[in-house]
Design an enzyme around this catalytic site. Structure first.
Site, mmCIF file in Angstrom:
data_model
loop_
_atom_site.group_PDB
_atom_site.id
_atom_site.type_symbol
_atom_site.label_atom_id
_atom_site.label_comp_id
_atom_site.label_asym_id
_atom_site.label_seq_id
_atom_site.Cartn_x
_atom_site.Cartn_y
_atom_site.Cartn_z
ATOM 1 N N GLU A 46 0.839 -1.206 0.000
ATOM 2 C CA GLU A 46 0.000 0.000 0.000
ATOM 3 C C GLU A 46 0.873 1.254 0.000
ATOM 4 O O GLU A 46 0.566 2.248 -0.675
ATOM 5 C CB GLU A 46 -0.896 0.029 1.246
ATOM 6 C CG GLU A 46 -1.873 -1.132 1.361
ATOM 7 C CD GLU A 46 -1.294 -2.350 2.088
ATOM 8 O OE1 GLU A 46 -0.098 -2.641 1.898
ATOM 9 O OE2 GLU A 46 -2.041 -3.013 2.824
ATOM 10 N N CYS A 73 -2.472 -4.197 7.060
ATOM 11 C CA CYS A 73 -2.057 -4.453 8.447
ATOM 12 C C CYS A 73 -2.464 -3.280 9.328
ATOM 13 O O CYS A 73 -2.648 -2.153 8.863
ATOM 14 C CB CYS A 73 -0.564 -4.699 8.515
ATOM 15 S SG CYS A 73 0.426 -3.253 8.132
ATOM 16 N N CYS A 82 -0.615 -0.043 7.835
ATOM 17 C CA CYS A 82 -1.128 0.488 6.568
ATOM 18 C C CYS A 82 -2.507 1.112 6.745
ATOM 19 O O CYS A 82 -2.897 1.975 5.956
ATOM 20 C CB CYS A 82 -1.181 -0.621 5.521
ATOM 21 S SG CYS A 82 0.448 -1.097 4.965
ATOM 22 N N ALA A 152 6.341 -35.451 -11.450
ATOM 23 C CA ALA A 152 5.999 -35.675 -12.858
ATOM 24 C C ALA A 152 5.522 -37.109 -13.002
ATOM 25 O O ALA A 152 5.993 -38.004 -12.282
ATOM 26 C CB ALA A 152 7.225 -35.440 -13.732
ATOM 27 N N TRP A 167 14.020 -39.296 -16.932
ATOM 28 C CA TRP A 167 13.640 -37.897 -17.086
ATOM 29 C C TRP A 167 12.568 -37.839 -18.146
ATOM 30 O O TRP A 167 12.792 -38.254 -19.271
ATOM 31 C CB TRP A 167 14.854 -37.068 -17.524
ATOM 32 C CG TRP A 167 14.499 -35.641 -17.383
ATOM 33 C CD1 TRP A 167 13.984 -34.839 -18.342
ATOM 34 C CD2 TRP A 167 14.542 -34.892 -16.183
ATOM 35 N NE1 TRP A 167 13.695 -33.613 -17.809
ATOM 36 C CE2 TRP A 167 14.024 -33.618 -16.483
ATOM 37 C CE3 TRP A 167 14.940 -35.171 -14.870
ATOM 38 C CZ2 TRP A 167 13.906 -32.619 -15.524
ATOM 39 C CZ3 TRP A 167 14.822 -34.164 -13.928
ATOM 40 C CH2 TRP A 167 14.317 -32.904 -14.262
ATOM 41 N N THR A 193 15.296 -40.835 -3.562
ATOM 42 C CA THR A 193 15.413 -39.846 -4.640
ATOM 43 C C THR A 193 16.817 -39.245 -4.645
ATOM 44 O O THR A 193 17.427 -39.067 -5.702
ATOM 45 C CB THR A 193 14.352 -38.736 -4.468
ATOM 46 O OG1 THR A 193 13.077 -39.356 -4.503
ATOM 47 C CG2 THR A 193 14.436 -37.691 -5.563
ATOM 48 N N ASP A 197 18.463 -40.164 -8.165
ATOM 49 C CA ASP A 197 18.509 -39.047 -9.118
ATOM 50 C C ASP A 197 19.725 -38.140 -8.926
ATOM 51 O O ASP A 197 20.049 -37.351 -9.807
ATOM 52 C CB ASP A 197 17.252 -38.168 -8.988
ATOM 53 C CG ASP A 197 16.002 -38.901 -9.451
ATOM 54 O OD1 ASP A 197 16.139 -40.056 -9.885
ATOM 55 O OD2 ASP A 197 14.907 -38.314 -9.358
ATOM 56 N N GLY A 284 10.635 -38.915 -3.200
ATOM 57 C CA GLY A 284 9.929 -39.702 -4.184
ATOM 58 C C GLY A 284 8.514 -40.067 -3.764
ATOM 59 O O GLY A 284 7.938 -39.434 -2.875
HETATM 60 C C1 AOF Z 1 0.192 -5.185 4.400
HETATM 61 N N1 AOF Z 1 0.778 -4.951 3.204
HETATM 62 O O1 AOF Z 1 2.342 -5.354 1.694
HETATM 63 C C2 AOF Z 1 2.333 -6.674 3.599
HETATM 64 C C3 AOF Z 1 1.695 -6.947 4.830
HETATM 65 O O2 AOF Z 1 6.686 -6.240 10.213
HETATM 66 P P1 AOF Z 1 5.913 -5.580 9.103
HETATM 67 O O3 AOF Z 1 5.757 -4.106 9.320
HETATM 68 O O4 AOF Z 1 6.467 -5.894 7.738
HETATM 69 O O5 AOF Z 1 4.394 -6.114 9.160
HETATM 70 C C4 AOF Z 1 4.053 -7.463 9.170
HETATM 71 C C5 AOF Z 1 2.548 -7.582 9.023
HETATM 72 O O6 AOF Z 1 2.155 -7.070 7.767
HETATM 73 C C6 AOF Z 1 2.031 -9.008 9.044
HETATM 74 O O7 AOF Z 1 0.692 -8.994 9.512
HETATM 75 C C7 AOF Z 1 2.075 -9.403 7.596
HETATM 76 O O8 AOF Z 1 1.168 -10.450 7.302
HETATM 77 C C8 AOF Z 1 1.646 -8.098 6.957
HETATM 78 N N2 AOF Z 1 2.154 -7.928 5.615
HETATM 79 N N3 AOF Z 1 0.608 -6.189 5.165
HETATM 80 O O9 AOF Z 1 -0.708 -4.439 4.800
HETATM 81 C C9 AOF Z 1 1.824 -5.638 2.773
HETATM 82 N N4 AOF Z 1 3.431 -7.374 3.196
HETATM 83 ZN ZN ZN Z 2 0.876 -3.023 5.947
#
Ligand code: AOF
Ligand code: ZN
Length: 347
Positions: A46, A73, A82, A152, A167, A193, A197, A284
């Protein structure tokens, strides 16, 4: 939202244990800003999205709709919440794909936005395959990595021959498999495996990192000159007992676990502790079946080829909902989602 998903995936291999997240800001059908979470510990999607809006469009931010692939978040982690940014920006509508299962968020982000009078829609494209939030949400909700069974199979349902490497998938399949290696945190194989492999399990056909390698080697049968024990990438040897001659290095780690009924649970708990959010189980057949018997898998990626082997090791048949079928030259990738994946919550 599809655009958000595409942006989110640009963070693959760089954001774990955080989720991949993408965001776009739309004013009357025109994208005025977009961004994604690029690096663990750094700015969220964001933040990058709103920062990307050009000066001449900034007055439109408050009249725009914010699309984001994950619930914003609402707590101070490595970066500020955010939800604060969205409120401060005066955005009136937010469209979200999935909730963030992180305990500090899990619906609270939506609640904060709604109680401030913002219109919030949730659940867009929630049933899609390869959702960018799958790794993180499985990791926090199930206390284990997101698990993909990957193999596969021949047209007559075999995965390989006994004691001999065969393969049979084509180059498109291989490139896609390596793309997965760049995105997943770890990749695991069983002893047979590793011996048959001699795989290196590195990522050679896609830009990005190679995953942590894990080999189940109860009796230490894998020789020290095996490809997967070389110093190209971090590697865990999971064994019953450590040996006096073991020489752990920066990249090689010996993990002693009892090879009993709880082996997989104990290994996954260890991966959880090390904040490994995603795991490919590459084979495997026996190892894959062990994960299937315990319902410790989320998704199966099956590369089917036109070649007939006429005999050999029968391929596993994971049961679930088919999410995707993709033609790859002569091969076909089928993605199956487990309907009853088990959690690993010991508490
Ligand atoms: C969002 N937008 O792009 C991402 C989120 O330690 P921080 O500040 O990076 O925050 C971690 C928290 O943010 C955690 O809940 C994770 O799932 C979330 N990630 N949240 O709003 C984002 N990458
Ligand atoms: Zn965030």
């Amino acid at each position: 939202m599809h655009r958000c998903f595409d942006l989110a995936r640009l963070g693959a291999g760089h954001v774990s244990p955080n989720p991949m997240v993408g965001a776009v800001l739309v004013y009357e059908g025109r994208i005025i800003g977009e961004g994604w979470h690029r690096q663990y510990g750094k700015a969220h999607a964001e933040v990058n999205c709103i920062a990307a809006v050009r000066d001449e469009d900034r007055h439109l931010i408050e009249k725009s709709t914010l699309y984001v692939s994950l619930e914003p978040c609402c707590f101070q982690g490595k970066t500020p919440p955010c939800t604060n940014l969205i409120l401060r920006s005066n955005i009136k509508k937010v469209v979200i794909s999935c909730l963030d299962e992180t305990p500090e968020v899990r619906g609270k982000g939506v609640e904060i936005l709604r109680s401030a009078g913002i219109e919030v829609e949730v659940g867009i494209l929630e049933g899609s395959p390869f959702k960018p939030s799958d790794f993180r949400n499985t990791f926090v909700a199930k206390q284990r990595p997101f698990i993909q069974l990957k193999f596969a199979q021949s047209a007559d349902g075999y995965m390989g021959m006994n004691g001999k490497q065969v393969w049979f998938s084509n180059h498109f399949s291989q490139v896609l498999a390596h793309k997965g290696r760049a995105a997943f945190d770890a990749i695991l194989v069983g002893t047979n495996t590793a011996l048959t492999d001699n795989p290196s399990l590195s990522n050679r056909y896609w830009p990005g990192k190679s995953p942590l390698r894990i080999v189940l080697d109860k009796q230490r049968k894998v020789p020290s000159d095996a490809n997967l024990l070389q110093s190209t990438q971090p590697t865990w040897v999971v064994c019953e007992k450590r040996l006096a001659k073991d020489n752990p290095t920066d990249f090689l780690h010996f993990l002693a676990l009892a090879f009993d009924k709880e082996l997989l649970e104990n290994l996954l708990a260890e991966l959880f502790q090390h904040r490994i959010t995603s795991l490919i189980v590459e084979g495997g057949a026996t190892t894959i079946r062990h994960f299937m018997e315990k319902e410790l898998w989320d998704e199966a990626a099956i590369f089917s080829t036109k070649l007939r082997l006429g005999g050999g090791i029968s391929a596993p048949t994971p049961v679930g909902v088919e999410l995707e079928r993709l033609a790859l030259g002569g091969d076909t990738l089928t993605v199956i989602r487990n309907q009853q994946p088990k959690a690993l919550n010991f508490v």
